[in-house]
Write a protein that holds these residues in place. Structure first.
Motif, PDB file in Angstrom:
ATOM      1  N   GLY A  23       0.832  -1.194   0.000  1.00 44.53           N
ATOM      2  CA  GLY A  23       0.000   0.000   0.000  1.00 44.53           C
ATOM      3  C   GLY A  23       0.866   1.244   0.000  1.00 44.53           C
ATOM      4  N   PRO A  24       0.317   2.397  -0.369  1.00 38.86           N
ATOM      5  CA  PRO A  24       1.130   3.625  -0.428  1.00 38.86           C
ATOM      6  C   PRO A  24       1.555   4.151   0.931  1.00 38.86           C
ATOM      7  CG  PRO A  24      -1.184   4.099  -0.881  1.00 38.86           C
ATOM      8  CD  PRO A  24      -1.066   2.608  -0.828  1.00 38.86           C
ATOM      9  N   LEU A  25       0.847   3.771   2.008  1.00 40.08           N
ATOM     10  CA  LEU A  25       1.190   4.246   3.354  1.00 40.08           C
ATOM     11  C   LEU A  25       1.670   3.086   4.212  1.00 40.08           C
ATOM     12  CD1 LEU A  25      -1.704   6.740   4.222  1.00 40.08           C
ATOM     13  CD2 LEU A  25       0.621   7.273   3.479  1.00 40.08           C
ATOM     14  N   LEU A  26       2.720   3.344   4.982  1.00 40.30           N
ATOM     15  CA  LEU A  26       3.197   2.396   5.979  1.00 40.30           C
ATOM     16  C   LEU A  26       3.086   3.075   7.333  1.00 40.30           C
ATOM     17  CD1 LEU A  26       4.492  -0.286   6.774  1.00 40.30           C
ATOM     18  CD2 LEU A  26       6.741   0.752   6.383  1.00 40.30           C
ATOM     19  N   GLU A  27       2.085   2.706   8.103  1.00 42.80           N
ATOM     20  CA  GLU A  27       1.848   3.304   9.414  1.00 42.80           C
ATOM     21  C   GLU A  27       2.498   2.435  10.474  1.00 42.80           C
ATOM     22  OE1 GLU A  27      -2.307   3.879   9.883  1.00 42.80           O
ATOM     23  OE2 GLU A  27      -2.458   5.382   8.279  1.00 42.80           O
ATOM     24  N   LEU A  28       3.584   2.943  11.042  1.00 43.43           N
ATOM     25  CA  LEU A  28       4.319   2.196  12.071  1.00 43.43           C
ATOM     26  C   LEU A  28       3.705   2.373  13.444  1.00 43.43           C
ATOM     27  CD1 LEU A  28       7.986   2.973  10.919  1.00 43.43           C
ATOM     28  CD2 LEU A  28       6.548   1.002  10.349  1.00 43.43           C
ATOM     29  N   GLY A  29       2.827   3.377  13.617  1.00 42.08           N
ATOM     30  CA  GLY A  29       2.209   3.602  14.925  1.00 42.08           C
ATOM     31  C   GLY A  29       3.219   4.123  15.923  1.00 42.08           C
ATOM     32  N   ASN A  30       3.092   3.690  17.168  1.00 41.00           N
ATOM     33  CA  ASN A  30       4.041   4.079  18.212  1.00 41.00           C
ATOM     34  C   ASN A  30       5.274   3.193  18.088  1.00 41.00           C
ATOM     35  OD1 ASN A  30       2.146   5.920  19.142  1.00 41.00           O
ATOM     36  ND2 ASN A  30       1.229   4.427  20.537  1.00 41.00           N
ATOM     37  N   VAL A  31       6.344   3.765  17.584  1.00 42.54           N
ATOM     38  CA  VAL A  31       7.514   2.969  17.225  1.00 42.54           C
ATOM     39  C   VAL A  31       8.270   2.509  18.465  1.00 42.54           C
ATOM     40  CG1 VAL A  31       7.781   4.117  14.996  1.00 42.54           C
ATOM     41  CG2 VAL A  31       8.941   5.044  17.008  1.00 42.54           C
ATOM     42  N   SER A  32       9.050   1.463  18.251  1.00 42.30           N
ATOM     43  CA  SER A  32       9.961   0.954  19.272  1.00 42.30           C
ATOM     44  C   SER A  32      11.334   0.803  18.634  1.00 42.30           C
ATOM     45  CB  SER A  32       9.469  -0.395  19.811  1.00 42.30           C
ATOM     46  OG  SER A  32       9.444  -1.357  18.760  1.00 42.30           O
ATOM     47  N   VAL A  33      12.291   0.354  19.433  1.00 41.47           N
ATOM     48  CA  VAL A  33      13.655   0.195  18.916  1.00 41.47           C
ATOM     49  C   VAL A  33      13.681  -0.817  17.778  1.00 41.47           C
ATOM     50  CG1 VAL A  33      16.005  -0.475  19.553  1.00 41.47           C
ATOM     51  CG2 VAL A  33      14.611   0.838  21.158  1.00 41.47           C
ATOM     52  N   ALA A  34      12.757  -1.769  17.780  1.00 37.28           N
ATOM     53  CA  ALA A  34      12.727  -2.783  16.728  1.00 37.28           C
ATOM     54  C   ALA A  34      12.403  -2.203  15.361  1.00 37.28           C
ATOM     55  CB  ALA A  34      11.714  -3.874  17.074  1.00 37.28           C
ATOM     56  N   HIS A  35      11.822  -1.000  15.331  1.00 36.79           N
ATOM     57  CA  HIS A  35      11.507  -0.369  14.054  1.00 36.79           C
ATOM     58  C   HIS A  35      12.719   0.303  13.413  1.00 36.79           C
ATOM     59  CE1 HIS A  35       7.290  -0.546  15.664  1.00 36.79           C
ATOM     60  NE2 HIS A  35       7.078  -0.917  14.419  1.00 36.79           N
ATOM     61  N   SER A  36      13.833   0.369  14.106  1.00 36.67           N
ATOM     62  CA  SER A  36      15.028   0.968  13.519  1.00 36.67           C
ATOM     63  C   SER A  36      15.493   0.140  12.321  1.00 36.67           C
ATOM     64  CB  SER A  36      16.145   1.062  14.556  1.00 36.67           C
ATOM     65  OG  SER A  36      15.778   1.913  15.627  1.00 36.67           O
ATOM     66  N   GLY A  37      16.123   0.817  11.366  1.00 37.44           N
ATOM     67  CA  GLY A  37      16.649   0.121  10.188  1.00 37.44           C
ATOM     68  C   GLY A  37      16.393   0.922   8.929  1.00 37.44           C
ATOM     69  N   THR A  38      16.550   0.257   7.789  1.00 31.65           N
ATOM     70  CA  THR A  38      16.359   0.902   6.495  1.00 31.65           C
ATOM     71  C   THR A  38      15.027   0.480   5.889  1.00 31.65           C
ATOM     72  OG1 THR A  38      17.557  -0.863   5.350  1.00 31.65           O
ATOM     73  CG2 THR A  38      18.827   1.048   6.074  1.00 31.65           C
ATOM     74  N   TYR A  39      14.373   1.443   5.261  1.00 32.27           N
ATOM     75  CA  TYR A  39      13.080   1.206   4.618  1.00 32.27           C
ATOM     76  C   TYR A  39      13.180   1.565   3.131  1.00 32.27           C
ATOM     77  CZ  TYR A  39      10.930   0.653   9.220  1.00 32.27           C
ATOM     78  OH  TYR A  39      10.605   0.207  10.477  1.00 32.27           O
ATOM     79  N   GLN A  40      12.519   0.779   2.314  1.00 33.31           N
ATOM     80  CA  GLN A  40      12.392   1.036   0.883  1.00 33.31           C
ATOM     81  C   GLN A  40      10.984   0.674   0.434  1.00 33.31           C
ATOM     82  OE1 GLN A  40      16.067  -1.240  -0.373  1.00 33.31           O
ATOM     83  NE2 GLN A  40      16.231   0.479  -1.803  1.00 33.31           N
ATOM     84  N   CYS A  41      10.538   1.315  -0.630  1.00 31.69           N
ATOM     85  CA  CYS A  41       9.265   0.934  -1.239  1.00 31.69           C
ATOM     86  C   CYS A  41       9.491   0.604  -2.707  1.00 31.69           C
ATOM     87  CB  CYS A  41       8.206   2.026  -1.081  1.00 31.69           C
ATOM     88  SG  CYS A  41       8.469   3.495  -2.080  1.00 31.69           S
ATOM     89  N   VAL A  42       8.721  -0.356  -3.201  1.00 32.61           N
ATOM     90  CA  VAL A  42       8.779  -0.772  -4.599  1.00 32.61           C
ATOM     91  C   VAL A  42       7.439  -0.446  -5.237  1.00 32.61           C
ATOM     92  CG1 VAL A  42       9.170  -2.664  -6.206  1.00 32.61           C
ATOM     93  CG2 VAL A  42      10.392  -2.615  -4.023  1.00 32.61           C
ATOM     94  N   ALA A  43       7.456   0.443  -6.230  1.00 28.59           N
ATOM     95  CA  ALA A  43       6.241   0.798  -6.975  1.00 28.59           C
ATOM     96  C   ALA A  43       6.186  -0.048  -8.242  1.00 28.59           C
ATOM     97  CB  ALA A  43       6.248   2.276  -7.319  1.00 28.59           C
ATOM     98  N   THR A  44       5.003  -0.578  -8.554  1.00 31.79           N
ATOM     99  CA  THR A  44       4.839  -1.495  -9.681  1.00 31.79           C
ATOM    100  C   THR A  44       3.589  -1.142 -10.460  1.00 31.79           C
ATOM    101  OG1 THR A  44       5.833  -3.256  -8.339  1.00 31.79           O
ATOM    102  CG2 THR A  44       4.714  -3.928 -10.347  1.00 31.79           C
ATOM    103  N   ASN A  45       3.701  -1.170 -11.801  1.00 35.54           N
ATOM    104  CA  ASN A  45       2.495  -1.124 -12.623  1.00 35.54           C
ATOM    105  C   ASN A  45       2.638  -2.108 -13.781  1.00 35.54           C
ATOM    106  OD1 ASN A  45       4.340   0.353 -14.138  1.00 35.54           O
ATOM    107  ND2 ASN A  45       2.938   2.004 -14.637  1.00 35.54           N
ATOM    108  N   GLN A  46       1.527  -2.776 -14.079  1.00 35.36           N
ATOM    109  CA  GLN A  46       1.467  -3.798 -15.131  1.00 35.36           C
ATOM    110  C   GLN A  46       0.958  -3.136 -16.395  1.00 35.36           C
ATOM    111  OE1 GLN A  46       2.064  -7.322 -14.649  1.00 35.36           O
ATOM    112  NE2 GLN A  46       1.942  -7.499 -16.874  1.00 35.36           N
ATOM    113  N   LEU A  47       1.814  -3.063 -17.420  1.00 37.16           N
ATOM    114  CA  LEU A  47       1.452  -2.467 -18.697  1.00 37.16           C
ATOM    115  C   LEU A  47       1.552  -3.534 -19.768  1.00 37.16           C
ATOM    116  CD1 LEU A  47       3.357   0.939 -18.405  1.00 37.16           C
ATOM    117  CD2 LEU A  47       1.033   0.376 -17.674  1.00 37.16           C
ATOM    118  N   GLY A  48       0.418  -4.069 -20.142  1.00 35.03           N
ATOM    119  CA  GLY A  48       0.415  -5.134 -21.136  1.00 35.03           C
ATOM    120  C   GLY A  48       1.080  -6.373 -20.584  1.00 35.03           C
TER     121      GLY A  48
END
Length: 427
Positions: free
Chosen positions: A284-309
């Motif tokens: 989904g376009p939004l990633l809601e982490l809520g009330n974060v903790s130390v476990a949420h530390s790290g690197t984040y990436q998103c992959v956008a995809t569209n199917q054309l033919g």
């Protein structure tokens, strides 16, 4: 070198697909031969169902009903209709319409040819099992059939991407000769071709999207116009980015954090997949982490995809580093920074106080110290004593010179000083 870069890009895309779990769940692709739309029966249309599911597990549908033998990935179409293919766990592919043959009418055509119609005298062409317009009447049809379109405008049966070269062709029914063809885009004439039947759009741009039709002359006197065909110019996704809210990359436990993924360009529909330290965590376009903790530390990436033919396009965002700092560690860091600043202020104060004290002490010492004895060659001061002046005679007409007494000061070693400048004071 360029080839190596292209191969590396393909390998990266494959790894993304494997990471996202998409390699085994792709929608089947329905290929049309010849690759034109709308497909017409006189072209001997062949449909091929492609996909990553188990070979031989294909199911065919015609007009939403099961059709044809199961398990065949390739079929030849002999009847007008809307065709789809499906495979277990991958859903149905977008339908393909095969038409331009006689179809049942809604009663707006007479049941029998009128007098003077060239079909008159040929018997009852509307009966089932006979031919009409040169083709067999579909089985089960007992009513009148409508004639097919005499002129057909076709476009490539693939995704039309921005920057491509696209050819539109105007054809007579069953390849009857057509001349003096004109093409129209949203009602505006693009030009007339005395002999040609194709129009090229290059390079394809977004403003080329819209409804097209063609008009031409069949034979010597019959002018016909095609049904409209919609051209949609599509754009692959590109330049995916992540926007955090709040914008700080360093947060504290309990802070609410939301990440938003967006693309600069890309035709809809666009899907989004989130990676945390390289592992898929959400879609989904939004990633809601809520009330974060130390476990949420790290690197984040998103992959956008569209199917054309038949092709799936992806855009991977740059990494976003998120650090969740524990309160205790943060307080310790703040205390350390505060202590360092206090020590620096004290050190500066000591330096300033010492500098001022040194200046005051030096000034007082200079004021109290006796003068240094004169060096040889320096001018000595003399004390001038003036004696009483003689009484002037009343008759005196000229003043008397004053009596001046000079006192010579000895040098530091008791020797007379060398003659020099002697200042006198006349009293």
């Amino acid at each position: 070198m360029a080839g190596d870069s292209g191969m590396a890009g393909k390998v990266t895309l494959l790894l993304w697909a494997q990471t996202l779990g998409l390699a085994g769940a792709q929608t089947p692709q329905l290929l049309v031969e010849p690759p034109w739309r709308p497909a017409v029966l006189w072209d001997e249309v062949t449909l091929t169902c492609q996909g990553s599911a188990t070979a031989g597990a294909t199911t065919w549908y015609k007009d939403r009903w099961h059709w044809g033998p199961r398990g065949h990935n390739r079929v030849t179409v002999t009847e007008s209709g809307t065709y789809e293919c499906g495979r277990p766990g991958s859903g149905h592919r977008l339908p393909v319409r095969v038409s331009n043959e006689p179809v049942p009418c809604s009663g707006d055509i007479p049941e029998h040819p009128s007098e003077g119609d060239p079909r008159a005298g040929t018997g009852d062409p509307w009966s089932a099992g006979v031919t009409q317009w040169g083709v067999p009447v579909p089985s089960g049809v007992t009513g009148p059939l409508c004639p097919p379109d005499r002129l057909v405008l076709q476009v490539p049966a693939r995704a039309l991407l921005e920057g491509d070269t696209v050819t539109l062709r105007c054809r007579g029914w069953r390849d009857n000769k057509v001349t003096e063809v004109s093409f129209y885009h949203e009602g505006q004439e693009l030009g007339r071709l005395p002999d040609g039947t194709e129009l090229s759009l290059s390079p394809l741009e977004l403003h080329h999207s819209g409804r097209y039709r063609c008009k031409g002359r069949l034979g010597w006197w019959e002018w016909k116009e095609s049904a409209p065909v919609t051209v949609t110019v599509q754009v692959p996704v590109a330049n995916a980015t992540i926007t955090p809210a709040p914008p700080a990359h360093q947060v504290c436990p309990g802070d609410p954090v939301t990440l938003r993924c967006s693309v600069q360009v890309g035709s809809a529909p666009v899907t989004f997949t989130w990676l945390h330290n390289g592992q898929e965590v959400a879609r989904g376009p939004l990633l809601e982490l809520g009330n974060v903790s130390v476990a949420h530390s790290g690197t984040y990436q998103c992959v956008a995809t569209n199917q054309l033919g038949q092709d799936e396009h992806r855009a991977l965002s740059p990494e976003l580093a998120l650090t969740v700092t524990p309160w205790g560690h943060r307080d310790a860091v703040a205390a350390g920074v505060g202590g360092a600043l206090l020590l620096l202020v004290l050190l500066v104060g000591v330096i300033v106080a010492w500098h001022r004290w040194h200046r005051v002490a030096a000034r007082k010492h200079q004021e109290r110290a006796p003068p240094d004895p004169p060096e040889e060659g320096e001018v000595l001061y003399t004390q001038v004593v003036s004696s009483k002046q003689a009484q002037l005679s009343p008759r005196a007409t000229t003043p008397q010179d004053p009596h001046v007494t000079y006192a010579e000061l000895r040098g530091p070693h008791g020797r007379p000083q060398e003659p020099g400048d002697i200042y006198g004071n006349v009293l």
